[in-house]
Design an enzyme around this catalytic site. Structure first.
Site, short mmCIF file in Angstrom:
data_model
loop_
_atom_site.label_atom_id
_atom_site.label_comp_id
_atom_site.label_asym_id
_atom_site.label_seq_id
_atom_site.Cartn_x
_atom_site.Cartn_y
_atom_site.Cartn_z
CG ASP A 247 -2.05 -0.96 1.13
OD1 ASP A 247 -2.29 -1.47 0.02
OD2 ASP A 247 -2.71 -1.22 2.15
CE LYS A 269 -7.40 -0.28 -0.60
NZ LYS A 269 -8.79 -0.33 -1.12
CG MET A 386 -8.69 6.53 6.99
SD MET A 386 -9.20 5.03 6.10
CE MET A 386 -10.15 4.19 7.37
#
Length: 467
Positions: A247, A269, A386
């Site tokens: 990632d 990602k 996030m």
């Protein structure tokens, strides 16, 4: 002087340790696993030294050193607290041709004590020829971290294979390949083969078939932050990978641990950037696994904390592909800690709750799907991963659901792969505005709860040069 690292059999041979203090005890402890017939002479002997000698049936003579103590000795350790006595012992040993180690006097030594690793039949000695014992000790620590936990059992098993390999695999080249590949697999998996699998592998090599590769997919957590926060098992997996699928949010220095033959595939990602779709990643893992060898799926943080690790594992297993998991340091705990914020703290927060700030699909989906009423009632710490993009709406929803506007809150950005962070502190009422004023960029971790008021701008729990 030129020191060659001979491995000398000292089992049953006479050895003298002149000294009874801390350094002498350290030397004694290094020698114990090797079966020498030891004797200690010193005017004073520490309690720990005396107890160790008693437990190991070692003769202790409490008096000053005498030249006659050297009679019939194969080697001598001069480790008394008197430098003059040590020097005299060194001189006498050199005259008589007796191997001698004199502490803190390299020139008087005919042999040096290495930094030792001893695991059953495995012995590793590391020496800098006296220039930096600290470097030798550091290298020893790194070597120890690479040794499988069951090293003694692995060595015993591998030793038992040699006569079997000689009997079943007549071609010397194939026999050597069998022994080499089996050793590698045992080291990598920290396990030995049962009798049935051992015989199957022997027959395969006897007929020219290779059977030594590790197959399947390992989902490995790279941790969050510097490359050296990965687990030992995770690093070992990278080293043995045939394919490495990784990632965006990993320290690129980890890639250097993969072999030159390893195929490296970047799949992105990261929020706000082009990434390979999850379904495509799963198809890629299945395809590469079917080509053979070990495929390592390297993910930032921990694969099972909003990393879609179980989706990948289920997809692989549904196709009959072996899949396993190696944990990683998760950002929901580590990133707040880098800013000096513990997610739990006695008397303040007895629980913490991790919430994703990002859902697959439309951006508007998040706040409509989260149960803010339930979240507002929780007394522990709320950690949003996030969550920067929707921080304003999330904060407003929590307040509307009954969370006090004055509840401490913080936004932490960990944008580089060291221990540095950017931190904005405030309350639930103003944290979104403060984060916007600071021009914070994703990825960020949002912390809501009383613990967010702990620590200060320069009070992180980890430094870049932490030992």
């Amino acid at each position: 002087m030129a020191y060659f690292p001979f491995f000398v059999d000292i089992g049953g041979k006479n050895g003298l340790i002149a000294g009874g203090g801390r350094i002498a005890l350290h030397k004694l402890q290094k020698l114990l696993p090797y079966g020498a017939k030891l004797q200690i002479v010193a005017p004073e002997v520490s309690e720990a030294m005396e107890q160790t000698a008693l437990e190991n049936d070692i003769c202790v003579i409490k008096r000053a050193f005498e030249p006659s103590d050297l009679n019939e000795m194969f080697f001598v350790i001069a480790a008394s607290d008197d430098a003059k006595v040590n020097a005299e012992i060194g001189r006498l040993c050199r005259e008589r041709g007796i191997l001698v180690n004199v502490v803190d006097d390299k020139e008087a030594c005919s042999f040096l004590f290495p930094s030792l690793v001893k695991e059953g039949n495995l012995s590793i000695g590391i020496s800098t020829e006296g220039t930096s014992p600290e470097v030798a000790a550091e290298l020893r620590s790194r070597v120890v971290s690479m040794i499988p936990a069951d090293m003694d059992a692995i060595l015993a098993y591998l030793g038992s294979l040699r006569p079997l390999a000689k009997a079943h695999v007549k071609d010397t080249g194939r026999r050597a390949a069998f022994l080499k590949d089996t050793a590698r697999v045992c080291m990598d998996t920290n396990a030995v083969f049962d009798e049935w699998e051992t015989m199957r592998r022997l027959e395969a090599y006897a007929h020219g078939e290779e059977a030594g590769h590790i197959e399947g997919v390992l989902l490995v957590g790279a941790g969050c932050g510097s490359f050296d926060l990965i687990t030992v098992r995770g690093l070992r997996a990278i080293r043995q990978a045939r394919v490495l699928v990784y990632d965006d949010l990993i320290d690129q220095r980890l890639l250097a641990y993969a072999s030159e033959r390893c195929e490296r595939i970047y799949v992105g990602k990261r929020s706000g950037r082009h990434s390979m779709a999850q379904e495509q990643i799963q198809k890629l893992l299945i395809q590469k696994a079917r080509e053979g060898g070990l495929v390592v799926r390297l993910k930032g943080g921990d694969p099972f904390v909003f990393g879609r690790g179980m989706e990948e594992m289920m997809a692989l297993r549904s196709e009959g592909i072996p899949a396993a998991y190696v944990p990683g340091v998760t950002s929901c705990v580590a990133i707040p800690a880098f800013a000096g914020i513990p997610v739990t703290h006695r008397e303040i927060s007895r629980s913490f709750h991790v919430i994703t700030g990002h859902l697959a699909g439309k951006a508007a989906d998040l706040c409509s799907k989260l149960d803010f009423a339930s979240l507002a009632r929780l007394e522990g710490t709320l950690v949003f991963l996030m969550g920067l993009e929707r921080l304003m709406e999330s904060a407003a929803r929590l307040i509307a659901a009954g969370k006090a506007p004055g509840t401490p809150a913080a936004a932490v950005v960990h944008g580089t792969f060291d221990a540095s962070v950017a931190v904005v502190r405030g309350t639930l009422a103003d944290i979104a505005e403060k984060a916007a004023e600071a021009a914070m960029q994703a990825p960020a971790v949002i912390i809501v709860g009383r613990v967010a008021a702990l620590g200060g701008a320069h009070e992180g729990c980890m430094e870049e040069n932490t030992i």
